[in-house]
Design a protein around this motif. Sequence first.
Motif, mmCIF file in Angstrom:
data_model
loop_
_atom_site.group_PDB
_atom_site.id
_atom_site.type_symbol
_atom_site.label_atom_id
_atom_site.label_comp_id
_atom_site.label_asym_id
_atom_site.label_seq_id
_atom_site.Cartn_x
_atom_site.Cartn_y
_atom_site.Cartn_z
ATOM 1 N N THR A 61 -3.532 51.937 80.162
ATOM 2 C CA THR A 61 -4.151 53.324 79.369
ATOM 3 C C THR A 61 -4.432 52.999 78.064
ATOM 4 O OG1 THR A 61 -1.799 53.826 78.933
ATOM 5 C CG2 THR A 61 -2.666 54.616 81.198
ATOM 6 N N PRO A 62 -5.042 54.116 77.198
ATOM 7 C CA PRO A 62 -5.388 53.902 75.876
ATOM 8 C C PRO A 62 -3.871 53.714 75.110
ATOM 9 C CG PRO A 62 -6.648 55.685 76.869
ATOM 10 C CD PRO A 62 -5.771 55.068 77.680
ATOM 11 N N ALA A 218 -12.915 45.213 77.411
ATOM 12 C CA ALA A 218 -11.684 45.657 77.200
ATOM 13 C C ALA A 218 -10.806 44.490 76.425
ATOM 14 C CB ALA A 218 -11.087 46.067 78.114
ATOM 15 N N TRP A 242 -12.242 53.390 86.704
ATOM 16 C CA TRP A 242 -11.244 53.315 85.824
ATOM 17 C C TRP A 242 -11.250 52.750 84.515
ATOM 18 C CZ3 TRP A 242 -6.985 52.268 90.055
ATOM 19 C CH2 TRP A 242 -6.844 53.391 91.156
ATOM 20 N N SER A 243 -11.992 51.756 84.588
ATOM 21 C CA SER A 243 -12.574 50.793 83.528
ATOM 22 C C SER A 243 -13.480 51.343 82.672
ATOM 23 C CB SER A 243 -13.182 49.461 83.807
ATOM 24 O OG SER A 243 -13.925 49.375 84.509
ATOM 25 N N LEU A 246 -11.347 54.210 80.921
ATOM 26 C CA LEU A 246 -10.466 53.586 80.008
ATOM 27 C C LEU A 246 -11.295 53.552 78.609
ATOM 28 C CD1 LEU A 246 -7.772 52.427 78.867
ATOM 29 C CD2 LEU A 246 -8.682 50.379 80.085
ATOM 30 N N SER A 249 -12.454 56.606 76.693
ATOM 31 C CA SER A 249 -11.324 57.295 76.109
ATOM 32 C C SER A 249 -11.253 56.500 74.616
ATOM 33 C CB SER A 249 -10.171 57.311 76.906
ATOM 34 O OG SER A 249 -9.091 57.834 76.045
#
Length: 277
Positions: A61-62, A218, A242-243, A246, A249
């Motif tokens: 998560t962030p 990432a 999901w990536s 992420l 965000s």
Amino acid sequence: MPLIACPTCNSENINGTAQADSRLLIHCNDCGHEWLRGEARRDPSRPAVQTFESLHAAFPTPSAVRPDVRERIALLQGEFLLQRRESDPEVEKYRTRYQELFSREGLSTAPPEELYEFANSDTLANAGNMSGFNRAWKTQGPDKAAQKVRETIEFLLHGPDSLRLEDRLTQLLDGKKVGFPSFNKEPLLTKVLCVAEPERFLPVLRYSAPTDGKKEIAKLVYDLDLPAAEKVAWTIGRLIVWSNDLLRSLVGNDIPDLHHATQFLAWAKTRPALSRD
């Protein structure tokens, strides 16, 4: 595996994954419902069963980004916004056009030539070598090929609602939904998501690539380690979505246009990394 039906939708289109405790995790390919079958063998040394929810909760998560990295990215964003031009109006025009064509109302009449152009255009993002797609399109003919492309896009974007987007994406990539096989590739399906939901999906078309996949960005920009795509339990559709969420965000709203935000990420990953010392 004996024929059994999904308790949610009564479908028999299911598969099972053996768990460490000897049970089967059953997944319904039609509605996405998951449940365990069999009796667990008690062994505290074995890992726990991994469900959609537990895997999602375990995804970075962030908050996992170090404070010093956050400070560096904030400085880089300020520098980028001072130096870079505004977003390309042609990209916005392109997204708007295909968003209309891919809507529930517009998809059934989307012209073959525009679907062909979507795959081959690099206006929003380059999906790579299209020679296989172009050969299949020519072999099947534009009308038949276009209808199959529409079927792919229909399944990805519009349903069934009971099946998560992540799982619809996985089924297309795994070949469980036919559509147009030469279109059912990660870059093209991700590109569809980018025009359908332009405020959510970044035009980064692969989960993992040598330097420009979501996983690599990432790591290079935010020093985050994402799961390997080869880990079957995650599924490629989940990792793609999901990536993306992420990175979306983490970029935040200072660069609201996501094509522009992707340019920032491509630039930021070339900047010198911070030392962990």
